[in-house]
Scaffold this motif. Sequence first.
Motif, PDB file in Angstrom:
ATOM      1  N   ASP A   1       0.857  -1.188   0.000  1.00 40.84           N
ATOM      2  CA  ASP A   1       0.000   0.000   0.000  1.00 40.84           C
ATOM      3  C   ASP A   1       0.894   1.240   0.000  1.00 40.84           C
ATOM      4  OD1 ASP A   1      -1.770   2.102   0.539  1.00 40.84           O
ATOM      5  OD2 ASP A   1      -3.037   0.880   1.843  1.00 40.84           O
ATOM      6  N   PRO A   2       0.762   2.114  -1.003  1.00 41.73           N
ATOM      7  CA  PRO A   2       1.624   3.301  -1.050  1.00 41.73           C
ATOM      8  C   PRO A   2       1.394   4.281   0.097  1.00 41.73           C
ATOM      9  CG  PRO A   2      -0.078   3.387  -2.749  1.00 41.73           C
ATOM     10  CD  PRO A   2      -0.139   2.024  -2.156  1.00 41.73           C
ATOM     11  N   LYS A   3       0.280   4.148   0.804  1.00 44.56           N
ATOM     12  CA  LYS A   3      -0.022   5.087   1.888  1.00 44.56           C
ATOM     13  C   LYS A   3       0.665   4.716   3.198  1.00 44.56           C
ATOM     14  CE  LYS A   3      -4.538   4.733   1.487  1.00 44.56           C
ATOM     15  NZ  LYS A   3      -4.697   3.912   0.274  1.00 44.56           N
ATOM     16  N   ILE A   4       1.192   3.508   3.307  1.00 46.02           N
ATOM     17  CA  ILE A   4       1.825   3.072   4.557  1.00 46.02           C
ATOM     18  C   ILE A   4       3.154   3.802   4.751  1.00 46.02           C
ATOM     19  CG2 ILE A   4       2.858   1.122   5.788  1.00 46.02           C
ATOM     20  CD1 ILE A   4       0.883  -0.704   4.394  1.00 46.02           C
ATOM     21  N   LYS A   5       3.346   4.351   5.946  1.00 45.73           N
ATOM     22  CA  LYS A   5       4.631   4.970   6.289  1.00 45.73           C
ATOM     23  C   LYS A   5       5.533   3.906   6.892  1.00 45.73           C
ATOM     24  CE  LYS A   5       2.594   9.514   7.193  1.00 45.73           C
ATOM     25  NZ  LYS A   5       2.381  10.588   8.209  1.00 45.73           N
ATOM     26  N   VAL A   6       6.779   3.854   6.431  1.00 45.62           N
ATOM     27  CA  VAL A   6       7.708   2.823   6.874  1.00 45.62           C
ATOM     28  C   VAL A   6       9.048   3.459   7.231  1.00 45.62           C
ATOM     29  CG1 VAL A   6       8.867   0.650   6.294  1.00 45.62           C
ATOM     30  CG2 VAL A   6       6.637   1.180   5.275  1.00 45.62           C
ATOM     31  N   THR A   7       9.603   3.044   8.359  1.00 44.24           N
ATOM     32  CA  THR A   7      10.980   3.392   8.688  1.00 44.24           C
ATOM     33  C   THR A   7      11.694   2.127   9.140  1.00 44.24           C
ATOM     34  OG1 THR A   7      12.422   4.843  10.001  1.00 44.24           O
ATOM     35  CG2 THR A   7      10.421   4.068  11.071  1.00 44.24           C
ATOM     36  N   ALA A   8      12.933   1.960   8.681  1.00 41.69           N
ATOM     37  CA  ALA A   8      13.642   0.697   8.914  1.00 41.69           C
ATOM     38  C   ALA A   8      15.069   0.952   9.385  1.00 41.69           C
ATOM     39  CB  ALA A   8      13.673  -0.130   7.628  1.00 41.69           C
ATOM     40  N   THR A   9      15.554   0.046  10.237  1.00 41.76           N
ATOM     41  CA  THR A   9      16.969  -0.025  10.594  1.00 41.76           C
ATOM     42  C   THR A   9      17.423  -1.451  10.330  1.00 41.76           C
ATOM     43  OG1 THR A   9      16.736   1.662  12.319  1.00 41.76           O
ATOM     44  CG2 THR A   9      18.684   0.242  12.425  1.00 41.76           C
ATOM     45  N   CYS A  10      18.374  -1.615   9.410  1.00 40.22           N
ATOM     46  CA  CYS A  10      18.795  -2.952   8.988  1.00 40.22           C
ATOM     47  C   CYS A  10      20.176  -3.268   9.544  1.00 40.22           C
ATOM     48  CB  CYS A  10      18.801  -3.044   7.465  1.00 40.22           C
ATOM     49  SG  CYS A  10      17.147  -2.894   6.745  1.00 40.22           S
ATOM     50  N   VAL A  11      20.282  -4.403  10.211  1.00 39.04           N
ATOM     51  CA  VAL A  11      21.479  -4.766  10.959  1.00 39.04           C
ATOM     52  C   VAL A  11      21.946  -6.166  10.555  1.00 39.04           C
ATOM     53  CG1 VAL A  11      22.479  -5.058  13.266  1.00 39.04           C
ATOM     54  CG2 VAL A  11      20.649  -3.370  12.894  1.00 39.04           C
ATOM     55  N   ARG A  12      23.235  -6.308  10.284  1.00 34.32           N
ATOM     56  CA  ARG A  12      23.832  -7.617  10.006  1.00 34.32           C
ATOM     57  C   ARG A  12      24.259  -8.241  11.320  1.00 34.32           C
ATOM     58  NH1 ARG A  12      22.885  -9.779   5.334  1.00 34.32           N
ATOM     59  NH2 ARG A  12      23.942  -8.177   4.089  1.00 34.32           N
ATOM     60  N   VAL A  13      23.887  -9.512  11.529  1.00 34.98           N
ATOM     61  CA  VAL A  13      24.186 -10.206  12.786  1.00 34.98           C
ATOM     62  C   VAL A  13      24.944 -11.500  12.491  1.00 34.98           C
ATOM     63  CG1 VAL A  13      22.182  -9.205  13.961  1.00 34.98           C
ATOM     64  CG2 VAL A  13      21.949 -11.407  12.785  1.00 34.98           C
ATOM     65  N   PRO A  14      25.673 -12.036  13.466  1.00 33.46           N
ATOM     66  CA  PRO A  14      26.491 -13.235  13.231  1.00 33.46           C
ATOM     67  C   PRO A  14      25.679 -14.536  13.263  1.00 33.46           C
ATOM     68  CG  PRO A  14      26.827 -12.452  15.462  1.00 33.46           C
ATOM     69  CD  PRO A  14      25.938 -11.452  14.799  1.00 33.46           C
ATOM     70  N   VAL A  15      24.757 -14.634  12.338  1.00 33.78           N
ATOM     71  CA  VAL A  15      23.909 -15.817  12.132  1.00 33.78           C
ATOM     72  C   VAL A  15      24.132 -16.255  10.697  1.00 33.78           C
ATOM     73  CG1 VAL A  15      21.513 -16.596  11.944  1.00 33.78           C
ATOM     74  CG2 VAL A  15      22.189 -15.086  13.824  1.00 33.78           C
ATOM     75  N   PHE A  16      24.276 -17.553  10.458  1.00 38.01           N
ATOM     76  CA  PHE A  16      24.577 -18.012   9.105  1.00 38.01           C
ATOM     77  C   PHE A  16      23.377 -17.883   8.171  1.00 38.01           C
ATOM     78  CE2 PHE A  16      28.146 -20.146  11.243  1.00 38.01           C
ATOM     79  CZ  PHE A  16      29.177 -19.744  10.405  1.00 38.01           C
ATOM     80  N   VAL A  17      22.213 -18.388   8.583  1.00 32.32           N
ATOM     81  CA  VAL A  17      21.016 -18.360   7.729  1.00 32.32           C
ATOM     82  C   VAL A  17      19.810 -18.005   8.586  1.00 32.32           C
ATOM     83  CG1 VAL A  17      19.502 -19.682   6.194  1.00 32.32           C
ATOM     84  CG2 VAL A  17      21.972 -20.099   6.150  1.00 32.32           C
ATOM     85  N   GLY A  18      18.943 -17.169   8.059  1.00 31.63           N
ATOM     86  CA  GLY A  18      17.700 -16.815   8.733  1.00 31.63           C
ATOM     87  C   GLY A  18      17.682 -15.358   9.160  1.00 31.63           C
ATOM     88  N   HIS A  19      16.752 -14.594   8.587  1.00 32.29           N
ATOM     89  CA  HIS A  19      16.578 -13.191   8.961  1.00 32.29           C
ATOM     90  C   HIS A  19      15.481 -13.069  10.018  1.00 32.29           C
ATOM     91  CE1 HIS A  19      19.284 -12.165   5.888  1.00 32.29           C
ATOM     92  NE2 HIS A  19      18.514 -11.501   5.049  1.00 32.29           N
ATOM     93  N   SER A  20      15.689 -12.175  10.972  1.00 36.62           N
ATOM     94  CA  SER A  20      14.681 -11.881  11.996  1.00 36.62           C
ATOM     95  C   SER A  20      14.322 -10.409  11.918  1.00 36.62           C
ATOM     96  CB  SER A  20      15.231 -12.199  13.400  1.00 36.62           C
ATOM     97  OG  SER A  20      15.662 -13.532  13.478  1.00 36.62           O
ATOM     98  N   GLU A  21      13.095 -10.093  12.336  1.00 35.16           N
ATOM     99  CA  GLU A  21      12.630  -8.720  12.319  1.00 35.16           C
ATOM    100  C   GLU A  21      11.776  -8.430  13.542  1.00 35.16           C
ATOM    101  OE1 GLU A  21      12.319  -8.440   7.432  1.00 35.16           O
ATOM    102  OE2 GLU A  21      10.495  -8.700   8.629  1.00 35.16           O
ATOM    103  N   SER A  22      12.022  -7.300  14.158  1.00 30.75           N
ATOM    104  CA  SER A  22      11.155  -6.767  15.199  1.00 30.75           C
ATOM    105  C   SER A  22      10.316  -5.676  14.544  1.00 30.75           C
ATOM    106  CB  SER A  22      11.989  -6.196  16.344  1.00 30.75           C
ATOM    107  OG  SER A  22      11.158  -5.517  17.267  1.00 30.75           O
ATOM    108  N   ILE A  23       8.995  -5.886  14.484  1.00 31.37           N
ATOM    109  CA  ILE A  23       8.119  -4.996  13.723  1.00 31.37           C
ATOM    110  C   ILE A  23       7.091  -4.355  14.649  1.00 31.37           C
ATOM    111  CG2 ILE A  23       6.657  -4.777  11.689  1.00 31.37           C
ATOM    112  CD1 ILE A  23       7.719  -7.508  10.754  1.00 31.37           C
TER     113      ILE A  23
END
Length: 341
Positions: A226-248
Motif C-alpha cells: 500500500d503506497p499510503k503506509i509509512k515505513v521506517t527501517a533499521t537494517c542490521v547484520r548479525v552473526p547468524v549463518f542463515v535466517g533473517h529476523s525482524e522486530s516490527i
Amino acid sequence: MGYKVAVVGATGNVGREMLNILAEREFPLDDIAAVASPRSQGSEIEMGETGKMLKVNNIEHFDFSGWDMALFAAGSGPTRLFAPKAAEAGCTVIDNSSLYRMDPDVPLIVPEVNPDAIDGYKAKNIIANPNCSTAQMMVALKPLHDAATIKRVVVSTYQSVSGAGKGGMDELFEQSRAIFVGDPKENQVFTKQIAFNVIPHIDVFLDDGSTKEEWKMVVETKKILDPKIKVTATCVRVPVFVGHSESINIEFEKELSAKDAQKILRDAPGCMLVDKREDEGYVTPVECVGDSATYISRIREDATVENGLNIWCVSDNLRKGAALNAVQIAELLGRKHLQKG
C-alpha cells in the motif's frame, strides 16, 4: 506438459536453493538448465536431492529462445546484460536482484500478498522478486493490513550473513575460528568484524543517512502492499549463518487486539504462528532454516499508540526471501498465464 526453466546463477547460494525447491515442490518441468558465469562452465550441480546432475551452461553463450522461464539469481550486473536478452527471446524472467524492483513496468510480487499484480508482466516480460527482508515482512503484514489497515511500520532487522552470499558466510566462519585460536581477523566482505558483533550497515549509505537496504524496505512495501503506509527501517547484520529476523512495530487505523492478530495470522497463507508466553514459546533463526514458512511470535499490544502491535518475524532468507518466492512466482505465472496441457 511441463515448462522449460533456466536457473541463472545456479552455482550460487540462491541458485542452488532454487534448484532444491523446484525439485522439492515437484515443479512441472519438461527441461531444466543450470546457467552461470564462464568460470563455472562444464561443472556439474545436483538438481536438489534427486540425484540428477546438471552440466552448467555458460551465460554468455546460452540461447534463451524456446525456454518458458528464467529464474535469475545472478546479481544486478549480469542481470542487466542478460535479462533483457532472455525476455526479448520470449523467456519470462523472474529476477532476484534489485535491478527491476522499482521499475513501474515490472511487477514486484509476493504471491501470498499481491498475486494479481503479476498480470502486468507482459510490458517487459520481467517479474521482480523483492528484497529478502521485505518479502517475509509482507507475508506477515498483509493479513493484518486487510483486517485493520496499517498506517505506519517501524522495523528493525537482524539479517544473517548468507544475505551477503557465500563470502559472507565464509567470513563469519573464518573470523570465529580466528578468535578462538588467536589468529588475526580480516574484514573483506563486511565493513567491520562480524563474528561476535552486529553491524548496523547493509548496502551503501544514502544522503539522508539511511542505507540502501533500509530504503528498499520502505519503497518495496509501498509498491507491494500500500503506497499510503509509512515505513521506517533499521537494517542490521548479525552473526547468524542463515535466517533473517525482524522486530516490527505496527500502527493501525482500526483497533486490533493481540488475540485477534494471533487468530488472523494462524490461518494466513505462508505464516506459521508460534506464540506462547513462556520459555521456548517463540521461533529463532536456527529453527527456521530449511523451512518455507514465515514464523511469527511475540505478538503483543503497544500501549504507546492508539492502535499498535509488536511482532517478531523470522524466516529462512535463502528460501522465502529469495529462492522460494521466485519459484512461487513461477508457479503463479504458470497457473495464470502460461498454462500448458
